[in-house]
Design a protein around this motif. Structure first.
Motif, PDB file in Angstrom:
ATOM      1  N   GLY A  41       0.812  -1.209   0.000  1.00  0.00           N
ATOM      2  CA  GLY A  41       0.000   0.000   0.000  1.00  0.00           C
ATOM      3  C   GLY A  41       0.846   1.259   0.000  1.00  0.00           C
ATOM      4  N   MET A  42       1.916   1.269   0.797  1.00  0.00           N
ATOM      5  CA  MET A  42       2.809   2.424   0.829  1.00  0.00           C
ATOM      6  C   MET A  42       3.466   2.654  -0.528  1.00  0.00           C
ATOM      7  SD  MET A  42       4.522   1.663   4.566  1.00  0.00           S
ATOM      8  CE  MET A  42       5.807   2.890   4.434  1.00  0.00           C
ATOM      9  N   SER A  43       3.836   1.576  -1.207  1.00  0.00           N
ATOM     10  CA  SER A  43       4.461   1.700  -2.531  1.00  0.00           C
ATOM     11  C   SER A  43       3.486   2.296  -3.540  1.00  0.00           C
ATOM     12  CB  SER A  43       4.953   0.327  -3.013  1.00  0.00           C
ATOM     13  OG  SER A  43       5.910  -0.213  -2.121  1.00  0.00           O
ATOM     14  N   VAL A  44       2.241   1.859  -3.471  1.00  0.00           N
ATOM     15  CA  VAL A  44       1.222   2.375  -4.386  1.00  0.00           C
ATOM     16  C   VAL A  44       0.968   3.862  -4.115  1.00  0.00           C
ATOM     17  CG1 VAL A  44      -1.213   2.206  -5.064  1.00  0.00           C
ATOM     18  CG2 VAL A  44       0.134   0.139  -4.736  1.00  0.00           C
ATOM     19  N   ILE A  45       0.910   4.239  -2.843  1.00  0.00           N
ATOM     20  CA  ILE A  45       0.691   5.634  -2.473  1.00  0.00           C
ATOM     21  C   ILE A  45       1.844   6.506  -2.969  1.00  0.00           C
ATOM     22  CG2 ILE A  45       0.490   7.245  -0.544  1.00  0.00           C
ATOM     23  CD1 ILE A  45      -0.871   4.909   1.006  1.00  0.00           C
ATOM     24  N   ALA A  46       3.082   6.031  -2.751  1.00  0.00           N
ATOM     25  CA  ALA A  46       4.248   6.790  -3.212  1.00  0.00           C
ATOM     26  C   ALA A  46       4.250   6.922  -4.731  1.00  0.00           C
ATOM     27  CB  ALA A  46       5.528   6.110  -2.734  1.00  0.00           C
ATOM     28  N   LEU A  47       3.880   5.863  -5.436  1.00  0.00           N
ATOM     29  CA  LEU A  47       3.811   5.919  -6.896  1.00  0.00           C
ATOM     30  C   LEU A  47       2.799   6.955  -7.352  1.00  0.00           C
ATOM     31  CD1 LEU A  47       4.543   4.816  -9.693  1.00  0.00           C
ATOM     32  CD2 LEU A  47       2.794   3.036  -9.362  1.00  0.00           C
ATOM     33  N   SER A  48       1.681   7.041  -6.656  1.00  0.00           N
ATOM     34  CA  SER A  48       0.660   8.028  -7.025  1.00  0.00           C
ATOM     35  C   SER A  48       1.188   9.445  -6.861  1.00  0.00           C
ATOM     36  CB  SER A  48      -0.602   7.835  -6.172  1.00  0.00           C
ATOM     37  OG  SER A  48      -0.389   8.275  -4.834  1.00  0.00           O
TER      38      SER A  48
END
Length: 285
Positions: free
Chosen positions: A264-271
């Motif tokens: 989830g953190m990786s997806v948030i950072a990618l966004s």
């Protein structure tokens, strides 16, 4: 990257480390204190750090839009108290990741209140970030914790403060806004001091002072970073706070982020990176 942009980026990374360190110290030393008392300590030190600027230039106390300044301060205080309440029950990495749903609320409020155009392309990174938050929170799943609502509500209050900040653009300086936020935060939270556990504060004052100092320094570093570099150039560095939170949670408390939280953190950072890239492209002639 130009030198001012690089310096701004490094300052913002340092600021995010400061915020995470302050949060870690809340879990380390603030267990016996209420969230409102911890927030008061942060705002009191921030106000003290800003007073020399006011003494040198009393005109900084004048705002062209004091009502908006009060609304902004209310949003920031609410955000701080809610997040600190969440930290009492959640790992630092989880609480930090959940706060980063705020871009979704900012986008929605911008469309509703500021009548800013919102298209599918602009919404893509926002929705991606929200998907990352859902991965971390798992609403309705076995991993869901009711305390997760605190950082999510905190992000709503933060988004309201961001909208007020936009309304203040061109009206007040960043220093004036900081002074109002600090002063109004202290005023709003001071009545709660009547219920403070003075014995707990006296026993832990070095840790609590370090907690407030780290947060205060991070606030000023953030302001300096955005003075040196435009938001579109360095905003993605703010997502480093999730990495700092994960590192400190692991080192200090043995809180190893679960695979779900890490994803989830990786997806948030990618966004966030995607949103910054889109913003830079939009500014190019």
């Amino acid at each position: 990257m130009p030198a001012p942009h690089a310096t701004g980026g490094l300052l913002l990374i340092g600021a995010m480390a400061g915020f995470s360190l302050s949060d870690a110290l809340v879990q380390l030393a603030g267990s016996g204190l209420q969230a409102v008392h911890l927030a008061w300590l942060r705002y009191a030190l921030l106000l003290l750090s800003a007073l020399p600027l006011l003494i040198r230039n009393p005109a900084l106390a004048r705002s062209r839009r004091p009502g908006v300044q009060m609304l902004r301060a209310a949003g920031l205080v609410g955000s701080a108290v809610l997040f600190l309440q969440g930290l009492k029950s959640l790992p630092i990495a989880d609480a930090t990741a959940l706060v980063f749903v705020s871009p979704l609320y900012v986008t929605l409020l911008s469309a509703l209140l500021l009548r800013e155009p919102v298209g599918l392309w602009r919404n893509l990174p926002v929705m991606l970030g929200f998907a990352g938050v859902l991965i971390v929170a798992q609403p309705g799943g076995a991993g869901f914790n009711a305390a997760m609502l605190y950082p999510m509500l905190s992000s709503m209050a933060w988004a309201a403060a961001v909208i007020c900040t936009r309304l203040l653009s061109g009206a007040d300086s960043a220093t004036t806004t900081m002074l109002y936020s600090a002063a109004l935060g202290v005023v709003a939270l001071s009545p709660a001091l009547a219920t403070a556990d003075t014995a707990a504060v006296a026993a832990r004052w070095p840790w609590l002072l370090a907690m407030a100092l780290a947060w205060c320094l991070a606030q000023w570093m953030t302001i300096l970073a955005y003075r040196l570099a435009p938001p579109g150039a360095i905003a993605p560095f703010s997502y480093s706070q999730m990495l700092w939170a994960a590192i400190l949670g692991w080192l200090l408390f043995g809180q190893v982020p679960s695979a779900r939280t890490a994803l989830g953190m990786s997806v948030i950072a990618l966004s966030g990176v995607m949103a910054a890239w889109m913003a830079r492209r939009a500014l190019k002639p």
